[in-house]
Design a protein around this motif. Sequence first.
Motif, PDB file in Angstrom:
ATOM      1  N   LEU A 313       0.835  -1.200   0.000  1.00 13.57           N
ATOM      2  CA  LEU A 313       0.000   0.000   0.000  1.00 13.57           C
ATOM      3  C   LEU A 313       0.874   1.256   0.000  1.00 13.57           C
ATOM      4  CD1 LEU A 313      -2.850  -0.780   2.566  1.00 13.57           C
ATOM      5  CD2 LEU A 313      -3.066  -0.548   0.094  1.00 13.57           C
ATOM      6  N   ARG A 314       0.278   2.351  -0.484  1.00 11.75           N
ATOM      7  CA  ARG A 314       0.883   3.682  -0.400  1.00 11.75           C
ATOM      8  C   ARG A 314       0.029   4.550   0.524  1.00 11.75           C
ATOM      9  NH1 ARG A 314       4.990   5.042  -3.584  1.00 11.75           N
ATOM     10  NH2 ARG A 314       5.631   3.568  -5.198  1.00 11.75           N
ATOM     11  N   ALA A 315       0.672   5.504   1.152  1.00 13.87           N
ATOM     12  CA  ALA A 315      -0.062   6.307   2.132  1.00 13.87           C
ATOM     13  C   ALA A 315       0.626   7.646   2.339  1.00 13.87           C
ATOM     14  CB  ALA A 315      -0.172   5.557   3.456  1.00 13.87           C
ATOM     15  N   ASP A 316      -0.098   8.560   2.953  1.00 11.46           N
ATOM     16  CA  ASP A 316       0.448   9.819   3.462  1.00 11.46           C
ATOM     17  C   ASP A 316       0.255   9.824   4.966  1.00 11.46           C
ATOM     18  OD1 ASP A 316       1.249  10.965   1.018  1.00 11.46           O
ATOM     19  OD2 ASP A 316      -0.781  11.646   0.600  1.00 11.46           O
ATOM     20  N   VAL A 317       1.331  10.060   5.680  1.00 11.24           N
ATOM     21  CA  VAL A 317       1.271  10.120   7.141  1.00 11.24           C
ATOM     22  C   VAL A 317       1.029  11.575   7.542  1.00 11.24           C
ATOM     23  CG1 VAL A 317       2.477   9.654   9.300  1.00 11.24           C
ATOM     24  CG2 VAL A 317       2.845   8.166   7.307  1.00 11.24           C
ATOM     25  N   VAL A 318      -0.057  11.816   8.248  1.00 10.08           N
ATOM     26  CA  VAL A 318      -0.410  13.187   8.644  1.00 10.08           C
ATOM     27  C   VAL A 318       0.461  13.605   9.824  1.00 10.08           C
ATOM     28  CG1 VAL A 318      -2.229  14.704   9.489  1.00 10.08           C
ATOM     29  CG2 VAL A 318      -2.773  12.910   7.820  1.00 10.08           C
ATOM     30  N   LEU A 319       1.284  14.616   9.572  1.00  9.30           N
ATOM     31  CA  LEU A 319       2.157  15.119  10.630  1.00  9.30           C
ATOM     32  C   LEU A 319       1.403  16.072  11.543  1.00  9.30           C
ATOM     33  CD1 LEU A 319       5.053  15.158  11.730  1.00  9.30           C
ATOM     34  CD2 LEU A 319       5.517  17.073  10.194  1.00  9.30           C
ATOM     35  N   GLY A 320       0.521  16.862  10.954  1.00  4.22           N
ATOM     36  CA  GLY A 320      -0.258  17.802  11.752  1.00  4.22           C
ATOM     37  C   GLY A 320      -1.028  18.743  10.851  1.00  4.22           C
ATOM     38  N   VAL A 321      -1.841  19.563  11.464  1.00  2.11           N
ATOM     39  CA  VAL A 321      -2.624  20.559  10.746  1.00  2.11           C
ATOM     40  C   VAL A 321      -2.223  21.941  11.249  1.00  2.11           C
ATOM     41  CG1 VAL A 321      -4.924  21.415  10.192  1.00  2.11           C
ATOM     42  CG2 VAL A 321      -4.554  18.953  10.483  1.00  2.11           C
ATOM     43  N   VAL A 322      -1.752  22.784  10.329  1.00  2.32           N
ATOM     44  CA  VAL A 322      -1.360  24.143  10.662  1.00  2.32           C
ATOM     45  C   VAL A 322      -2.514  25.076  10.309  1.00  2.32           C
ATOM     46  CG1 VAL A 322       0.249  26.023  10.170  1.00  2.32           C
ATOM     47  CG2 VAL A 322       1.065  23.656  10.259  1.00  2.32           C
ATOM     48  N   THR A 323      -2.975  25.837  11.282  1.00  3.16           N
ATOM     49  CA  THR A 323      -4.096  26.747  11.067  1.00  3.16           C
ATOM     50  C   THR A 323      -3.692  28.153  11.488  1.00  3.16           C
ATOM     51  OG1 THR A 323      -5.706  24.992  11.473  1.00  3.16           O
ATOM     52  CG2 THR A 323      -6.497  27.236  11.639  1.00  3.16           C
ATOM     53  N   GLY A 324      -4.026  29.125  10.650  1.00  2.00           N
ATOM     54  CA  GLY A 324      -3.705  30.509  10.971  1.00  2.00           C
ATOM     55  C   GLY A 324      -4.494  31.461  10.101  1.00  2.00           C
ATOM     56  N   ILE A 325      -4.004  32.693   9.990  1.00  3.38           N
ATOM     57  CA  ILE A 325      -4.638  33.732   9.183  1.00  3.38           C
ATOM     58  C   ILE A 325      -3.786  33.958   7.933  1.00  3.38           C
ATOM     59  CG2 ILE A 325      -5.411  36.128   9.093  1.00  3.38           C
ATOM     60  CD1 ILE A 325      -7.018  34.445  11.010  1.00  3.38           C
ATOM     61  N   ARG A 326      -4.448  33.972   6.783  1.00  5.70           N
ATOM     62  CA  ARG A 326      -3.727  34.192   5.534  1.00  5.70           C
ATOM     63  C   ARG A 326      -3.577  35.699   5.291  1.00  5.70           C
ATOM     64  NH1 ARG A 326      -4.655  30.786  -0.014  1.00  5.70           N
ATOM     65  NH2 ARG A 326      -2.961  31.731  -1.230  1.00  5.70           N
ATOM     66  N   VAL A 327      -2.312  36.126   5.037  1.00  4.45           N
ATOM     67  CA  VAL A 327      -2.006  37.548   4.835  1.00  4.45           C
ATOM     68  C   VAL A 327      -1.196  37.691   3.545  1.00  4.45           C
ATOM     69  CG1 VAL A 327      -0.803  39.575   5.754  1.00  4.45           C
ATOM     70  CG2 VAL A 327      -1.988  38.006   7.311  1.00  4.45           C
ATOM     71  N   PRO A 328      -1.588  38.570   2.642  1.00  7.33           N
ATOM     72  CA  PRO A 328      -0.786  38.794   1.430  1.00  7.33           C
ATOM     73  C   PRO A 328       0.628  39.258   1.783  1.00  7.33           C
ATOM     74  CG  PRO A 328      -2.952  39.804   1.220  1.00  7.33           C
ATOM     75  CD  PRO A 328      -2.821  39.378   2.643  1.00  7.33           C
ATOM     76  N   MET A 329       1.612  38.796   1.019  1.00  5.54           N
ATOM     77  CA  MET A 329       2.997  39.200   1.274  1.00  5.54           C
ATOM     78  C   MET A 329       3.164  40.709   1.236  1.00  5.54           C
ATOM     79  SD  MET A 329       5.325  36.431  -0.767  1.00  5.54           S
ATOM     80  CE  MET A 329       5.462  34.717  -0.199  1.00  5.54           C
ATOM     81  N   GLU A 330       2.402  41.373   0.371  1.00  5.29           N
ATOM     82  CA  GLU A 330       2.511  42.819   0.196  1.00  5.29           C
ATOM     83  C   GLU A 330       2.111  43.574   1.456  1.00  5.29           C
ATOM     84  OE1 GLU A 330       1.321  46.022  -3.341  1.00  5.29           O
ATOM     85  OE2 GLU A 330       0.311  44.069  -3.185  1.00  5.29           O
ATOM     86  N   ALA A 331       1.332  42.897   2.327  1.00  5.13           N
ATOM     87  CA  ALA A 331       0.860  43.578   3.538  1.00  5.13           C
ATOM     88  C   ALA A 331       1.839  43.452   4.699  1.00  5.13           C
ATOM     89  CB  ALA A 331      -0.498  43.016   3.949  1.00  5.13           C
ATOM     90  N   ILE A 332       2.881  42.637   4.537  1.00  4.65           N
ATOM     91  CA  ILE A 332       3.843  42.423   5.614  1.00  4.65           C
ATOM     92  C   ILE A 332       4.902  43.520   5.602  1.00  4.65           C
ATOM     93  CG2 ILE A 332       5.643  40.888   6.481  1.00  4.65           C
ATOM     94  CD1 ILE A 332       2.935  39.763   7.025  1.00  4.65           C
ATOM     95  N   HIS A 333       5.210  44.068   6.801  1.00  6.71           N
ATOM     96  CA  HIS A 333       6.237  45.095   6.958  1.00  6.71           C
ATOM     97  C   HIS A 333       7.310  44.595   7.927  1.00  6.71           C
ATOM     98  CE1 HIS A 333       3.621  48.097   4.984  1.00  6.71           C
ATOM     99  NE2 HIS A 333       2.637  47.465   5.619  1.00  6.71           N
TER     100      HIS A 333
END
Length: 397
Positions: A313-333
């Motif tokens: 069999l083939r599989a993907d092992v789930v390492l974890g779920v990362v959850t946050g807020i998505r911010v455009p790169m242009e908005a980062i200072h």
Amino acid sequence: MPRRSRTARNDGEIKMKRSDFFIRLTTGVIFLAVACYIGVYLYNYFVNTYTTTAAVRYSIVETLPAHGFIVRTETVLEERSTAILPTVSEGEKVAAGQVIAVEYLSIDALERASEIRSLRLKIAQLESLRGDSNAASINAIMELSNAVNSNDLRRLNELALNVETSIFTTETDISELRSRLEYLEESNVGTRTIAAEVSGTFSHNVDGFEHVEPGMLYYMSPSELQEQFSTPYNASGTGKLITEFKWYFAAIMEHEDAFQLSSGHHNVVQFYGAYNADIEMRVEHISRREDGLCVVLFSSDRGLQEITPLRTLRADVVLGVVTGIRVPMEAIHLDDDLNTFIFLQTSGQAERVDVEIIRTIGDSYIVRDGVETNTPLRVDSIIIVKARDLYHGKVVG
């Protein structure tokens, strides 16, 4: 004649003048459209530089690829020279002493058993049809008629037989079939039942790797595991019993990936291909490194009935779920101390909010939610993506 020539010439001149007018008009319209487009672009670039976006939650499932072999505690049933027909289905749980197969000691016994099964099915079908004879007859006739009208001759014999059965079969016919069945069952000799010696899960599939036991996997390197499953030892038998519910997935993984897992912890393993399911499994052991690879041994006591005929069999092992807020790169200072921050539009003013970047996705960053970092950044907050001369407290909007 000369008058006609002048008239034709005048008409041509008028047409040319009209054509020139429409060409100039079209050219003028195109020019104005291009000028407007350039004007809007320059306005947005030099004047209207204020853009915002709403903060949205974004989740990333981090997985690690793996491929490997299923290992179970398996007992192969003895191979016999006579015909064996299992009486239990693939993946069925059986108790010790339960009949799991019938052995036919002669060709006559096998043919007799085949006729008994055929008679039982036919009697059951006839009894069902006779229970609602009118509806059955109408349905059979309609199916036959539709097949003839559509020139579909593939099931013609079967449909004709259904019509004959539903219309012309009588209780006398069914009684005769029952008598024949009783006679065969009474004279049914030359058979022998096979019972399970221990309880377990039955499987028809014998692939020759049943000799690989779970305990062997703790000492195998990736190359040794591949070698173990390269050549079947003995792929014959009348079936097998899986005598333990706990099963193992010996997965070959990149060492850098396996290093992120921990023995004794549980991870969700997402199988795909021949078997599609997400199963929480325990990391039993991580082998030594070999050419950048290692063997990670997973175990579970769930879902055994679905994987009894499978080995690879083939599989993907789930390492974890990362959850946050998505911010455009242009908005980062970035300030002089290399702290990252954004500006939110709050009550008509720009508010500086420090953020912690945790992942990069395309042209955006995933930052921690303000709930975790104790800042005002929340889902649906208004993020200022672009603005001129922006500073904390500036009136915006």
